[in-house]
Design an enzyme around this catalytic site. Structure first.
Site, PDB file in Angstrom:
ATOM      1  N   LEU A  10       0.843  -1.198   0.000  1.00  0.00           N
ATOM      2  CA  LEU A  10       0.000   0.000   0.000  1.00  0.00           C
ATOM      3  C   LEU A  10       0.880   1.250   0.000  1.00  0.00           C
ATOM      4  CD1 LEU A  10      -2.729  -1.075   2.574  1.00  0.00           C
ATOM      5  CD2 LEU A  10      -2.510  -1.604   0.134  1.00  0.00           C
ATOM      6  N   GLY A  13      -0.977   6.767  -0.287  1.00  0.00           N
ATOM      7  CA  GLY A  13      -1.068   8.007   0.492  1.00  0.00           C
ATOM      8  C   GLY A  13       0.072   8.950   0.153  1.00  0.00           C
ATOM      9  N   ARG A  17       2.115  14.783   6.282  1.00  0.00           N
ATOM     10  CA  ARG A  17       2.940  15.306   7.379  1.00  0.00           C
ATOM     11  C   ARG A  17       4.434  15.355   7.041  1.00  0.00           C
ATOM     12  NH1 ARG A  17       1.044  11.601  12.125  1.00  0.00           N
ATOM     13  NH2 ARG A  17       0.108  10.411  10.426  1.00  0.00           N
ATOM     14  N   GLN A  77      -5.068   3.744  -7.277  1.00  0.00           N
ATOM     15  CA  GLN A  77      -6.215   4.000  -6.394  1.00  0.00           C
ATOM     16  C   GLN A  77      -6.453   5.512  -6.444  1.00  0.00           C
ATOM     17  OE1 GLN A  77      -5.553   3.843  -2.185  1.00  0.00           O
ATOM     18  NE2 GLN A  77      -7.671   3.335  -1.706  1.00  0.00           N
ATOM     19  N   ASN A 232       5.707   8.687   9.389  1.00  0.00           N
ATOM     20  CA  ASN A 232       4.666   9.658   9.064  1.00  0.00           C
ATOM     21  C   ASN A 232       5.194  11.074   8.915  1.00  0.00           C
ATOM     22  OD1 ASN A 232       2.228   7.945   9.056  1.00  0.00           O
ATOM     23  ND2 ASN A 232       2.842   7.555  11.162  1.00  0.00           N
ATOM     24  N   ALA A 427      60.146  22.545 -12.169  1.00  0.00           N
ATOM     25  CA  ALA A 427      59.169  23.235 -11.325  1.00  0.00           C
ATOM     26  C   ALA A 427      58.762  24.558 -11.956  1.00  0.00           C
ATOM     27  CB  ALA A 427      59.762  23.472  -9.938  1.00  0.00           C
ATOM     28  N   ARG A 444      59.675  28.217 -18.405  1.00  0.00           N
ATOM     29  CA  ARG A 444      59.543  29.327 -17.462  1.00  0.00           C
ATOM     30  C   ARG A 444      60.631  30.332 -17.815  1.00  0.00           C
ATOM     31  NH1 ARG A 444      62.018  25.467 -12.823  1.00  0.00           N
ATOM     32  NH2 ARG A 444      64.204  25.938 -13.213  1.00  0.00           N
TER      33      ARG A 444
HETATM   34  C1  UD1 Z   1      -2.975   1.205   9.647  1.00  0.00           C
HETATM   35  C2  UD1 Z   1      -3.918   0.211  10.299  1.00  0.00           C
HETATM   36  C3  UD1 Z   1      -3.582   0.131  11.779  1.00  0.00           C
HETATM   37  C4  UD1 Z   1      -2.134  -0.265  11.980  1.00  0.00           C
HETATM   38  C5  UD1 Z   1      -1.217   0.701  11.212  1.00  0.00           C
HETATM   39  C6  UD1 Z   1       0.194   0.209  11.235  1.00  0.00           C
HETATM   40  C7  UD1 Z   1      -5.979   0.395   9.031  1.00  0.00           C
HETATM   41  C8  UD1 Z   1      -7.380   0.895   9.050  1.00  0.00           C
HETATM   42  N1  UD1 Z   1      -5.264   0.657  10.115  1.00  0.00           N
HETATM   43  O1  UD1 Z   1      -3.270   2.453  10.232  1.00  0.00           O
HETATM   44  O2  UD1 Z   1      -4.416  -0.825  12.400  1.00  0.00           O
HETATM   45  O3  UD1 Z   1      -1.818  -0.266  13.340  1.00  0.00           O
HETATM   46  O4  UD1 Z   1      -1.628   0.797   9.837  1.00  0.00           O
HETATM   47  O5  UD1 Z   1       1.079   1.160  10.718  1.00  0.00           O
HETATM   48  O6  UD1 Z   1      -5.589  -0.249   8.101  1.00  0.00           O
HETATM   49  N2  UD1 Z   1      -3.093   3.658   2.053  1.00  0.00           N
HETATM   50  C9  UD1 Z   1      -3.468   3.523   0.742  1.00  0.00           C
HETATM   51  N3  UD1 Z   1      -4.725   3.861   0.371  1.00  0.00           N
HETATM   52  C10 UD1 Z   1      -5.643   4.310   1.257  1.00  0.00           C
HETATM   53  C11 UD1 Z   1      -5.261   4.436   2.611  1.00  0.00           C
HETATM   54  C12 UD1 Z   1      -3.982   4.087   2.989  1.00  0.00           C
HETATM   55  O7  UD1 Z   1      -2.662   3.128  -0.098  1.00  0.00           O
HETATM   56  O8  UD1 Z   1      -6.765   4.570   0.833  1.00  0.00           O
HETATM   57  C13 UD1 Z   1      -1.725   3.311   2.439  1.00  0.00           C
HETATM   58  C14 UD1 Z   1      -0.973   4.468   3.042  1.00  0.00           C
HETATM   59  O9  UD1 Z   1      -0.304   5.196   2.030  1.00  0.00           O
HETATM   60  C15 UD1 Z   1      -0.014   3.756   3.987  1.00  0.00           C
HETATM   61  C16 UD1 Z   1      -0.771   2.506   4.411  1.00  0.00           C
HETATM   62  O10 UD1 Z   1      -1.787   2.333   3.451  1.00  0.00           O
HETATM   63  O11 UD1 Z   1       1.169   3.362   3.333  1.00  0.00           O
HETATM   64  C17 UD1 Z   1      -1.365   2.630   5.794  1.00  0.00           C
HETATM   65  O12 UD1 Z   1      -2.357   3.632   5.777  1.00  0.00           O
HETATM   66  P1  UD1 Z   1      -2.528   4.671   6.963  1.00  0.00           P
HETATM   67  O13 UD1 Z   1      -3.632   5.580   6.644  1.00  0.00           O
HETATM   68  O14 UD1 Z   1      -1.222   5.247   7.320  1.00  0.00           O
HETATM   69  O15 UD1 Z   1      -3.044   3.701   8.114  1.00  0.00           O
HETATM   70  P2  UD1 Z   1      -2.789   3.886   9.652  1.00  0.00           P
HETATM   71  O16 UD1 Z   1      -3.719   4.913  10.156  1.00  0.00           O
HETATM   72  O17 UD1 Z   1      -1.355   4.067   9.917  1.00  0.00           O
HETATM   73 CA    CA Z   2       0.466   4.892   8.914  1.00  0.00          CA
END
Ligand code: UD1
Ligand code: CA
Length: 479
Positions: A10, A13, A17, A77, A232, A427, A444
């Site tokens: 994944l 995002g 931050r 996505q 983050n 030199a 030189r």
């Molecule tokens: C998520 C978990 C949480 C876990 C944590 C560990 C969920 C709901 N929660 O939370 O239980 O403890 O990871 O780090 O899954 N991403 C996408 N598409 C989206 C949303 C997120 O690709 O629509 C990707 C983000 O870029 C990231 C990863 O998924 O790389 C995690 O997403 P993030 O929103 O950071 O989840 P957390 O709130 O950290």
């Molecule tokens: Ca995260």
């Protein structure tokens, strides 16, 4: 059951931050991007497919993947509607996946390969539908919590912001890494709702849904909770870098490398250091740098994509894409640039810069020189203050200095020019024409001496008095 395995990473995002024009997963951590580290870790379970979910700054992430992991597929996505939506988008794009799917977060680069191997092995042996990787941490703030029953069976995950007080007290957290049976994953993803504090589709809800549908779910708890840390913001990035630094350095010390000060030694995950290398404080070894045994590096030295031969010594210097031969000596304060090649036992000393230069075996430039676009023969001696003038303002030219040649101090060799084997340059010469083997090149003005000039032109000065004393003239007292 199919033995096929796939990884879904994944990375859609932006990582707001980070406050960066670059997507979070492309920030660097000791030689690789965050995503690069995650991709590499997936090799541990030998996936048949590697799918990266991209979204924010997708063009940058895709461009990176084209270069760094050409086997990886990307799925777009368009809207980030949650981790569950991200995985669903990937599975929709790949409707034929079978067997095990491992989901990982692109921003969690510290996962050990052995941990992922264990996760997949436990998952497949126990025939779980879902196996979540968890960690016991002191501060679970922000993470999803793993809720177990009285017998220790995993029931579900609850996100921090959806948790009640009892659940907030749980210290076992969801790492965000899981192994799934892909059929169950597909079925349960279809049931997700956004009835939660963030209004998102949570992948984590698949745990509870799968259990309620009668499937076996389980967890693997990591031994080292730092493995699950994600990035983050830039403070966390620095924290992850420190953890990875300690890991790399500990592994190197165990393998026989001496690090005098591991806290100030920064060695990329991509660099290689052989046993019995001695590293002083303040050293960075970056990229594809490789150091052979018996070499000594530092203090305060940065080597990027540079090969160092056994027994070489590099002191307070900076080298890029260069090759330092066996037993060569570099520094202090040398700068080796762009394809400089130092043969065995050569010496590049204080305030010497080389660029695209080949320095022959035993050749020396011990102090204050610029050697650009030059080939220097074995045992040649480059005097203090020598400049190879490689650039005419429009183009770069090559200079050839023969074996055993001797270039006198403060000479300028104006390229293109060649100095033959065993030739000498006097030199202070400015050499624009080739000098044949064994000849002396002098270019030189001849020295003129005007006798008693000081007595005539500077009478009564300290110089005049000193000169008179030296000549033993009477009547001149000691100064
Ligand atoms: C998520 C978990 C949480 C876990 C944590 C560990 C969920 C709901 N929660 O939370 O239980 O403890 O990871 O780090 O899954 N991403 C996408 N598409 C989206 C949303 C997120 O690709 O629509 C990707 C983000 O870029 C990231 C990863 O998924 O790389 C995690 O997403 P993030 O929103 O950071 O989840 P957390 O709130 O950290
Ligand atoms: Ca995260």
């Amino acid at each position: 059951m199919s033995s096929e395995r796939s990884a879904i990473i994944l990375a859609a995002g932006l990582g707001t931050r980070m406050k960066s024009a670059k997507p979070k997963v492309l920030h660097e951590l000791l030689g690789r991007t965050l995503l690069g580290h995650v991709l590499r870790s997936t090799k541990s379970f030998q996936p048949d497919n590697r799918i990266v979910v991209v979204g924010a700054a997708a063009d940058q992430v895709t461009a990176f993947l084209d270069k760094a992991a050409s086997d990886a597929e990307t799925v777009m996505q368009t809207e980030q509607l949650g981790t569950g939506h991200a995985v669903r988008t990937a599975l929709d794009a790949y409707p034929d996946l079978e067997g095990t799917v491992v989901v990982l977060c692109g921003d969690a680069p510290l996962m050990r390969r052995s941990t992922l191997t264990e996760l997949v092995e436990v998952h497949e042996k126990a025939r779980h539908a879902v196996t979540v990787l968890t960690a016991e941490v002191d501060d679970p703030t922000g993470f999803g919590r793993i809720v177990r029953d009285g017998e220790g069976n995993v029931l579900r995950n609850v996100e921090h912001r959806d948790a009640d007080l009892d659940e907030l007290a749980i210290r076992e957290i969801n790492s965000g890494t899981y192994a799934f049976d892909v059929q169950v994953l597909r079925e349960q993803l279809a049931k997700l709702t956004s009835a939660n504090d963030q209004g998102e589709l949570y992948l984590t809800d698949v745990l509870e849904l799968a259990r309620e549908a009668g499937h076996a779910i389980g967890a693997v708890v990591v031994d080292d909770p730092t493995e699950v840390l994600a990035c983050n913001d830039r403070a966390q990035l620095a924290g992850l870098r420190r953890i990875m630094q300690r890991r790399i350095n500990n592994d190197l010390m165990k393998s026989g490398v001496t690090l005098e000060d591991p806290e100030t030694t920064w060695i990329d995950a991509t660099a290689k250091v052989a046993p019995d290398v001695l590293i002083h404080p303040g050293v960075q070894l970056k990229g594809a740098t490789a150091v052979d045994s018996g070499a000594e590096i530092g203090p305060d030295t940065t080597l990027t994509d540079t090969i160092v031969g056994s027994g070489a010594v590099v002191v307070r210097s900076h080298a890029d894409q260069s090759h330092i031969g066996e037993g060569a000596h570099v520094g202090p304060f040398a700068h080796l640039r762009q394809a400089s090649k130092l043969a065995e036992n050569s010496k590049i000393g204080a305030f010497v810069e080389t660029k695209n230069a080949e320095i022959g075996p035993g050749a020396k430039a011990a102090h204050l020189a610029y050697l650009g676009d030059a080939t220097i023969g074995a045992d040649a001696n480059i005097g203090c203050g020598v400049i190879v003038a490689n650039y005419d303002g429009a183009r770069k030219h090559h200079t050839e200095i023969g074996e055993g040649a001797f270039i006198g101090c403060d000479s300028v060799l104006v390229a293109p020019v060649s100095v033959g084997d065993g030739a000498y340059i006097a030199a202070g010469s400015t050499i624009v024409k080739d000098v044949a083997p064994g000849d002396l090149g002098v270019a030189r003005a001849r020295q003129a001496v005007l006798p008693d000039w000081v007595a005539k032109k500077r009478p009564g000065t300290v110089s005049d008095k000193a000169a008179r004393r030296a000549k033993g003239e009477a009547g001149v007292s000691e100064a």
